[in-house]
Design a protein around this motif. Sequence first.
Motif, short mmCIF file in Angstrom:
data_model
loop_
_atom_site.label_atom_id
_atom_site.label_comp_id
_atom_site.label_asym_id
_atom_site.label_seq_id
_atom_site.Cartn_x
_atom_site.Cartn_y
_atom_site.Cartn_z
N CYS A 3 0.59 -1.17 0.06
CA CYS A 3 -0.03 -0.03 0.09
C CYS A 3 0.86 1.24 -0.10
N CYS A 6 0.22 3.41 3.76
CA CYS A 6 0.41 2.90 4.89
C CYS A 6 1.44 1.65 4.97
N TYR A 8 1.22 -1.43 3.97
CA TYR A 8 0.69 -2.76 4.57
C TYR A 8 0.77 -3.51 3.18
N CYS A 30 -6.47 -1.28 -0.07
CA CYS A 30 -5.71 -1.63 1.10
C CYS A 30 -6.55 -2.49 2.45
N CYS A 33 -5.69 0.17 5.80
CA CYS A 33 -6.05 1.47 5.76
C CYS A 33 -7.30 1.72 5.10
#
Length: 154
Positions: A3, A6, A8, A30, A33
């Motif tokens: 992502c 963030c 991730y 994501c 987030c």
Amino acid sequence: MICPYCEYKESKVLDSRHIDSSSIRRRRECERCKKRFTTYEKIELIPVMVIKKDGRRESFDRDKIKYGLIRSCEKLPVSVAKIDELVDSIEAEINKMFVNEIETTKIGEMVMDRLKDVDEVAYVRFASVYRQFKDLNTFVNELESILKEKKDEK
Ligand SMILES: [Zn+2]
């Protein structure tokens, strides 16, 4: 796919769309987030070399096939979309062969196989340039065999 907001690692694919025969656009979300982002995937194809009649090699160029088709279809009721479709199907067939070299003669046969069903005049034009008929007899024989094939299909 990480992502961009963030970082991730997991994302959900919401939508996938083909841009052309070798690239895909994906809309992702994501899982942490919930922000959305777009990724583009390019399929890596094996570079194919074309072996010319005199043995020289050059890289495969779909525009050359397209140009040959456009010339053969000049002033005929064949759309550019149809021509693109033919070129796509030839390129796909070559990619499916998983070869890194192919003879121009083979590509020519693929073009003729398809063109035969699209427009007979275009086919004959392409064949006459491509096969470089040495005399009128070979040309007439070729024509007769097409016409016969057409008749047999009916
Ligand atoms: Zn995120």
